[in-house]
Write an enzyme that holds these catalytic residues in place. Sequence first.
Site, PDB file in Angstrom:
ATOM      1  N   ASN A  12      19.055  37.282  51.125  1.00 28.36           N
ATOM      2  CA  ASN A  12      20.492  37.564  51.134  1.00 28.36           C
ATOM      3  C   ASN A  12      20.909  37.709  52.594  1.00 28.36           C
ATOM      4  O   ASN A  12      20.603  38.716  53.227  1.00 28.36           O
ATOM      5  CB  ASN A  12      20.744  38.864  50.352  1.00 28.36           C
ATOM      6  N   LYS A  14      23.787  38.124  53.743  1.00 25.44           N
ATOM      7  CA  LYS A  14      24.964  38.986  53.906  1.00 25.44           C
ATOM      8  C   LYS A  14      25.975  38.299  54.837  1.00 25.44           C
ATOM      9  O   LYS A  14      26.089  37.076  54.794  1.00 25.44           O
ATOM     10  CB  LYS A  14      24.534  40.377  54.393  1.00 25.44           C
ATOM     11  N   HIS A  99      25.932  43.624  44.138  1.00 26.68           N
ATOM     12  CA  HIS A  99      25.204  44.228  45.263  1.00 26.68           C
ATOM     13  C   HIS A  99      25.880  45.557  45.626  1.00 26.68           C
ATOM     14  O   HIS A  99      27.106  45.676  45.555  1.00 26.68           O
ATOM     15  CB  HIS A  99      25.209  43.269  46.465  1.00 26.68           C
ATOM     16  N   GLU A 101      26.569  46.835  48.350  1.00 28.89           N
ATOM     17  CA  GLU A 101      27.577  46.736  49.416  1.00 28.89           C
ATOM     18  C   GLU A 101      28.923  46.283  48.845  1.00 28.89           C
ATOM     19  O   GLU A 101      29.974  46.671  49.341  1.00 28.89           O
ATOM     20  CB  GLU A 101      27.075  45.791  50.514  1.00 28.89           C
ATOM     21  N   GLU A 169      17.507  47.603  43.878  1.00 29.42           N
ATOM     22  CA  GLU A 169      17.665  47.884  45.309  1.00 29.42           C
ATOM     23  C   GLU A 169      18.149  49.321  45.494  1.00 29.42           C
ATOM     24  O   GLU A 169      19.360  49.582  45.391  1.00 29.42           O
ATOM     25  CB  GLU A 169      18.688  46.934  45.936  1.00 29.42           C
ATOM     26  N   GLY A 175      18.350  48.267  54.561  1.00 28.32           N
ATOM     27  CA  GLY A 175      18.640  48.223  55.996  1.00 28.32           C
ATOM     28  C   GLY A 175      18.210  49.458  56.757  1.00 28.32           C
ATOM     29  O   GLY A 175      18.617  49.665  57.897  1.00 28.32           O
ATOM     30  N   SER A 214      14.521  46.878  52.577  1.00 24.35           N
ATOM     31  CA  SER A 214      13.560  46.959  53.688  1.00 24.35           C
ATOM     32  C   SER A 214      12.229  46.262  53.396  1.00 24.35           C
ATOM     33  O   SER A 214      11.176  46.733  53.829  1.00 24.35           O
ATOM     34  CB  SER A 214      13.327  48.416  54.107  1.00 24.35           C
TER      35      SER A 214
HETATM   36  P1  13P Z   1      17.320  44.749  53.778  1.00 27.56           P
HETATM   37  O1  13P Z   1      16.156  43.859  53.421  1.00 27.56           O
HETATM   38  O2  13P Z   1      17.950  44.377  55.104  1.00 27.56           O
HETATM   39  O3  13P Z   1      16.975  46.191  53.644  1.00 27.56           O
HETATM   40  O4  13P Z   1      18.478  44.447  52.699  1.00 27.56           O
HETATM   41  C1  13P Z   1      18.154  44.446  51.348  1.00 27.56           C
HETATM   42  C2  13P Z   1      19.289  43.903  50.599  1.00 27.56           C
HETATM   43  O5  13P Z   1      20.345  44.523  50.509  1.00 27.56           O
HETATM   44  C3  13P Z   1      19.149  42.577  49.981  1.00 27.56           C
HETATM   45  O6  13P Z   1      20.177  42.298  49.102  1.00 27.56           O
END
Ligand code: 13P
Length: 253
Positions: A12, A14, A99, A101, A169, A175, A214
């Site tokens: 992803n 983002k 997601h 976010e 997640e 992150g 992560s």
């Molecule tokens: P990270 O791998 O940067 O922690 O992000 C995970 C994520 O949100 C994937 O959708």
Amino acid sequence: MSTRPKPLVAGNWKMNGLKAALSEVSAIRDAAAAGEAGRAELAICPPATLIAAVADICKGSSVATGAQDCHARESGAHTGDLSATMLKDAGAAYVIVGHSERRTDHHETSEMVRAKAEAAIAAGLTAILCVGESQRQREAGETLTVVGEQIEKSWPKGASPDSLVIAYEPIWAIGTGLTPTPADVAEVHAFLRREVERLLGGQGTGVRLLYGGSVKPSNARELMAVPHVDGALVGGASLTAKDFMGIAAAYKA
Ligand code: 13P
């Protein structure tokens, strides 16, 4: 049916990636062709501006293209939005929905996520449905309740092992460099498997359950070895071919 589903390692991106980043996609495609992802299927979910270009680069390869969100409607007066049909037309095979976010930044509820997942399935895409608890919820011992409620409320009609992937997640692991212990991941994924089997019957065994948050080359092998973890949803480490393939290598024999 007791065979394990084919693993999926999805990146992803983002809100990251300009055209210059397409060289990473070519490198991922070539590494996959060289067998570096072992038995895992790969998918790259770039920003919408790059979906068609990624699909072009990966055409005929074992690397699929995905999107990061879709609208619940097929067309109409929704300025700035993209329908699942448009994403499919651009070359996507997957779309991430729900997601954390987007749940936070765009106030998406599980009911909205369900409508998006249903639109994705209707358009012939595979929805990657994300669930996960906050730090406060984990500390309060509410993880399984929260995740169970998200699954229940966002579960799309028409779901099957081909049309739905679940990604666990934990929000606090995204992150941050923090990850749950393998035992914690095992507990949630065993719960998810039971829920998916409850909702889909025998077919539930074939639904892929990804872990995200992560994931890095250094922890992928341990996390991917957890029972009922059928792959990863990778953020930051999916932006370079080197790190993404370092994660996919967990599936090399
Ligand atoms: P990270 O791998 O940067 O922690 O992000 C995970 C994520 O949100 C994937 O959708």
